[in-house]
Design a protein around this motif. Structure first.
Motif, PDB file in Angstrom:
ATOM      1  N   GLY A 100      -8.635  -6.420 -12.064  1.00 12.88           N
ATOM      2  CA  GLY A 100      -7.381  -6.888 -12.660  1.00 12.88           C
ATOM      3  C   GLY A 100      -6.391  -5.767 -12.932  1.00 12.88           C
ATOM      4  O   GLY A 100      -5.626  -5.835 -13.895  1.00 12.88           O
ATOM      5  N   ILE A 101      -6.397  -4.743 -12.094  1.00 13.19           N
ATOM      6  CA  ILE A 101      -5.491  -3.607 -12.266  1.00 13.19           C
ATOM      7  C   ILE A 101      -4.198  -3.906 -11.520  1.00 13.19           C
ATOM      8  O   ILE A 101      -4.215  -4.164 -10.312  1.00 13.19           O
ATOM      9  CB  ILE A 101      -6.132  -2.305 -11.753  1.00 13.19           C
ATOM     10  CG1 ILE A 101      -7.389  -2.004 -12.568  1.00 13.19           C
ATOM     11  CG2 ILE A 101      -5.142  -1.155 -11.805  1.00 13.19           C
ATOM     12  CD1 ILE A 101      -8.217  -0.865 -12.017  1.00 13.19           C
ATOM     13  N   ALA A 102      -3.067  -3.880 -12.220  1.00 10.95           N
ATOM     14  CA  ALA A 102      -1.786  -4.256 -11.607  1.00 10.95           C
ATOM     15  C   ALA A 102      -1.196  -3.103 -10.792  1.00 10.95           C
ATOM     16  O   ALA A 102      -1.025  -3.223  -9.590  1.00 10.95           O
ATOM     17  CB  ALA A 102      -0.809  -4.720 -12.670  1.00 10.95           C
ATOM     18  N   LYS A 103      -0.829  -2.019 -11.417  1.00  8.10           N
ATOM     19  CA  LYS A 103      -0.253  -0.828 -10.773  1.00  8.10           C
ATOM     20  C   LYS A 103       0.535  -1.160  -9.507  1.00  8.10           C
ATOM     21  O   LYS A 103       0.145  -0.832  -8.387  1.00  8.10           O
ATOM     22  CB  LYS A 103      -1.332   0.207 -10.482  1.00  8.10           C
ATOM     23  CG  LYS A 103      -1.903   0.838 -11.732  1.00  8.10           C
ATOM     24  CD  LYS A 103      -2.690   2.076 -11.408  1.00  8.10           C
ATOM     25  CE  LYS A 103      -3.139   2.760 -12.702  1.00  8.10           C
ATOM     26  NZ  LYS A 103      -3.759   4.033 -12.435  1.00  8.10           N
ATOM     27  N   LYS A 104       1.663  -1.826  -9.705  1.00  9.00           N
ATOM     28  CA  LYS A 104       2.472  -2.311  -8.588  1.00  9.00           C
ATOM     29  C   LYS A 104       2.897  -1.183  -7.646  1.00  9.00           C
ATOM     30  O   LYS A 104       2.854  -1.332  -6.427  1.00  9.00           O
ATOM     31  CB  LYS A 104       3.705  -3.044  -9.124  1.00  9.00           C
ATOM     32  CG  LYS A 104       4.540  -3.667  -8.052  1.00  9.00           C
ATOM     33  CD  LYS A 104       5.714  -4.436  -8.635  1.00  9.00           C
ATOM     34  CE  LYS A 104       6.561  -5.020  -7.527  1.00  9.00           C
ATOM     35  NZ  LYS A 104       7.712  -5.737  -8.048  1.00  9.00           N
ATOM     36  N   SER A 105       3.292  -0.047  -8.198  1.00 10.99           N
ATOM     37  CA  SER A 105       3.759   1.053  -7.353  1.00 10.99           C
ATOM     38  C   SER A 105       2.627   1.603  -6.482  1.00 10.99           C
ATOM     39  O   SER A 105       2.847   1.974  -5.328  1.00 10.99           O
ATOM     40  CB  SER A 105       4.373   2.162  -8.198  1.00 10.99           C
ATOM     41  OG  SER A 105       3.443   2.638  -9.149  1.00 10.99           O
ATOM     42  N   HIS A 106       1.416   1.632  -7.011  1.00 12.16           N
ATOM     43  CA  HIS A 106       0.276   2.094  -6.220  1.00 12.16           C
ATOM     44  C   HIS A 106      -0.052   1.079  -5.115  1.00 12.16           C
ATOM     45  O   HIS A 106      -0.365   1.461  -3.993  1.00 12.16           O
ATOM     46  CB  HIS A 106      -0.951   2.319  -7.101  1.00 12.16           C
ATOM     47  CG  HIS A 106      -0.909   3.599  -7.860  1.00 12.16           C
ATOM     48  ND1 HIS A 106      -0.171   3.736  -9.008  1.00 12.16           N
ATOM     49  CD2 HIS A 106      -1.486   4.796  -7.627  1.00 12.16           C
ATOM     50  CE1 HIS A 106      -0.320   4.976  -9.460  1.00 12.16           C
ATOM     51  NE2 HIS A 106      -1.111   5.644  -8.644  1.00 12.16           N
ATOM     52  N   ARG A 107       0.035  -0.208  -5.438  1.00 11.22           N
ATOM     53  CA  ARG A 107      -0.212  -1.235  -4.431  1.00 11.22           C
ATOM     54  C   ARG A 107       0.796  -1.127  -3.289  1.00 11.22           C
ATOM     55  O   ARG A 107       0.442  -1.246  -2.123  1.00 11.22           O
ATOM     56  CB  ARG A 107      -0.151  -2.630  -5.047  1.00 11.22           C
ATOM     57  CG  ARG A 107      -1.335  -2.941  -5.936  1.00 11.22           C
ATOM     58  CD  ARG A 107      -1.185  -4.325  -6.568  1.00 11.22           C
ATOM     59  NE  ARG A 107      -2.284  -4.611  -7.436  1.00 11.22           N
ATOM     60  CZ  ARG A 107      -3.420  -5.177  -7.031  1.00 11.22           C
ATOM     61  NH1 ARG A 107      -3.582  -5.507  -5.782  1.00 11.22           N
ATOM     62  NH2 ARG A 107      -4.387  -5.401  -7.885  1.00 11.22           N
ATOM     63  N   GLN A 108       2.062  -0.889  -3.635  1.00 15.99           N
ATOM     64  CA  GLN A 108       3.094  -0.736  -2.613  1.00 15.99           C
ATOM     65  C   GLN A 108       2.835   0.506  -1.765  1.00 15.99           C
ATOM     66  O   GLN A 108       3.008   0.479  -0.543  1.00 15.99           O
ATOM     67  CB  GLN A 108       4.475  -0.666  -3.251  1.00 15.99           C
ATOM     68  CG  GLN A 108       4.928  -1.986  -3.830  1.00 15.99           C
ATOM     69  CD  GLN A 108       6.213  -1.875  -4.631  1.00 15.99           C
ATOM     70  OE1 GLN A 108       6.575  -0.790  -5.090  1.00 15.99           O
ATOM     71  NE2 GLN A 108       6.896  -2.993  -4.806  1.00 15.99           N
ATOM     72  N   ALA A 109       2.419   1.592  -2.395  1.00 16.73           N
ATOM     73  CA  ALA A 109       2.108   2.823  -1.661  1.00 16.73           C
ATOM     74  C   ALA A 109       0.933   2.596  -0.712  1.00 16.73           C
ATOM     75  O   ALA A 109       0.956   3.047   0.440  1.00 16.73           O
ATOM     76  CB  ALA A 109       1.791   3.952  -2.642  1.00 16.73           C
ATOM     77  N   LEU A 110      -0.090   1.894  -1.176  1.00 17.66           N
ATOM     78  CA  LEU A 110      -1.241   1.604  -0.331  1.00 17.66           C
ATOM     79  C   LEU A 110      -0.852   0.690   0.832  1.00 17.66           C
ATOM     80  O   LEU A 110      -1.312   0.884   1.967  1.00 17.66           O
ATOM     81  CB  LEU A 110      -2.360   0.962  -1.163  1.00 17.66           C
ATOM     82  CG  LEU A 110      -3.052   1.892  -2.152  1.00 17.66           C
ATOM     83  CD1 LEU A 110      -3.910   1.086  -3.124  1.00 17.66           C
ATOM     84  CD2 LEU A 110      -3.899   2.917  -1.423  1.00 17.66           C
ATOM     85  N   ALA A 111      -0.006  -0.290   0.561  1.00 10.91           N
ATOM     86  CA  ALA A 111       0.435  -1.200   1.624  1.00 10.91           C
ATOM     87  C   ALA A 111       1.236  -0.451   2.689  1.00 10.91           C
ATOM     88  O   ALA A 111       1.060  -0.678   3.887  1.00 10.91           O
ATOM     89  CB  ALA A 111       1.267  -2.337   1.030  1.00 10.91           C
ATOM     90  N   LYS A 112       2.102   0.457   2.251  1.00 11.33           N
ATOM     91  CA  LYS A 112       2.897   1.231   3.203  1.00 11.33           C
ATOM     92  C   LYS A 112       1.993   2.111   4.062  1.00 11.33           C
ATOM     93  O   LYS A 112       2.146   2.192   5.285  1.00 11.33           O
ATOM     94  CB  LYS A 112       3.919   2.089   2.478  1.00 11.33           C
ATOM     95  CG  LYS A 112       4.821   2.851   3.418  1.00 11.33           C
ATOM     96  CD  LYS A 112       5.900   3.619   2.709  1.00 11.33           C
ATOM     97  CE  LYS A 112       6.763   4.316   3.758  1.00 11.33           C
ATOM     98  NZ  LYS A 112       7.762   5.164   3.191  1.00 11.33           N
ATOM     99  N   ALA A 113       1.037   2.776   3.439  1.00 11.30           N
ATOM    100  CA  ALA A 113       0.104   3.617   4.190  1.00 11.30           C
ATOM    101  C   ALA A 113      -0.741   2.762   5.137  1.00 11.30           C
ATOM    102  O   ALA A 113      -1.043   3.183   6.252  1.00 11.30           O
ATOM    103  CB  ALA A 113      -0.797   4.394   3.228  1.00 11.30           C
ATOM    104  N   GLY A 114      -1.092   1.551   4.717  1.00 14.65           N
ATOM    105  CA  GLY A 114      -1.849   0.651   5.573  1.00 14.65           C
ATOM    106  C   GLY A 114      -1.056   0.234   6.803  1.00 14.65           C
ATOM    107  O   GLY A 114      -1.594   0.170   7.909  1.00 14.65           O
ATOM    108  N   ARG A 115       0.235  -0.034   6.609  1.00 17.74           N
ATOM    109  CA  ARG A 115       1.087  -0.362   7.754  1.00 17.74           C
ATOM    110  C   ARG A 115       1.179   0.822   8.711  1.00 17.74           C
ATOM    111  O   ARG A 115       1.126   0.652   9.934  1.00 17.74           O
ATOM    112  CB  ARG A 115       2.477  -0.795   7.278  1.00 17.74           C
ATOM    113  CG  ARG A 115       2.494  -2.187   6.663  1.00 17.74           C
ATOM    114  CD  ARG A 115       3.905  -2.676   6.413  1.00 17.74           C
ATOM    115  NE  ARG A 115       4.621  -1.880   5.434  1.00 17.74           N
ATOM    116  CZ  ARG A 115       4.595  -2.057   4.120  1.00 17.74           C
ATOM    117  NH1 ARG A 115       3.855  -3.029   3.616  1.00 17.74           N
ATOM    118  NH2 ARG A 115       5.288  -1.279   3.318  1.00 17.74           N
ATOM    119  N   ASN A 116       1.296   2.025   8.163  1.00 11.37           N
ATOM    120  CA  ASN A 116       1.352   3.225   9.012  1.00 11.37           C
ATOM    121  C   ASN A 116       0.050   3.395   9.798  1.00 11.37           C
ATOM    122  O   ASN A 116       0.073   3.745  10.978  1.00 11.37           O
ATOM    123  CB  ASN A 116       1.624   4.475   8.177  1.00 11.37           C
ATOM    124  CG  ASN A 116       3.023   4.514   7.641  1.00 11.37           C
ATOM    125  OD1 ASN A 116       3.898   3.793   8.104  1.00 11.37           O
ATOM    126  ND2 ASN A 116       3.255   5.358   6.644  1.00 11.37           N
TER     127      ASN A 116
END
Length: 92
Positions: A66-82
Motif C-alpha cells: 500500500g505504498i503510494a509514492k506517486k513520483s517513484h511509480r512514475q519514474a519506474l513506469a518511465k524506465a519500464g517504457r525505456n
C-alpha cells in the motif's frame, strides 16, 4: 515426514523471495524519485529484460504494502517504457 519437509522448504523459499522483493523495493524507493529514475534508466540500457522484471516486482511489492509514492511509480513506469523500447529495437 517427507511432505512436512517439502512444505517447510517451500515456506522458507517464499519468505526468502519476499525479503528479496522488499530489499529491491527499498533500494529504489529509499532514494529520491530522480535517483530512482536515473538508476533504472541506466539499468534499462544494459539489461532491459532484467530491468522490466525488477520494475514489475517493485511495483507489485508497493501495491501489496500500500505504498503510494506517486513520483517513484512514475519514474519506474518511465524506465519500464525505456526498457521495453530497448528490447524492441533491432540489433545491427
Amino acid at each position: 515426514m517427507r511432505n512436512e519437509k517439502i512444505a517447510g522448504d517451500a515456506a522458507f523459499e517464499k519468505a526468502e523471495r519476499s525479503n528479496k522483493r522488499k530489499e529491491l523495493m527499498q533500494r529504489y524507493t529509499g532514494t529520491s524519485a530522480d535517483d530512482c529514475r536515473i538508476m533504472m534508466e541506466l539499468s534499462a540500457e544494459k539489461n532491459p529484460g532484467t530491468t522490466l522484471c525488477e520494475i514489475a516486482l517493485i511495483l507489485a511489492e508497493m501495491n501489496h504494502l500500500g505504498i503510494a509514492k506517486k513520483s517513484h511509480r512514475q519514474a519506474l513506469a518511465k524506465a519500464g517504457r525505456n526498457a521495453l523500447n530497448k528490447l524492441s529495437e533491432l540489433s545491427e
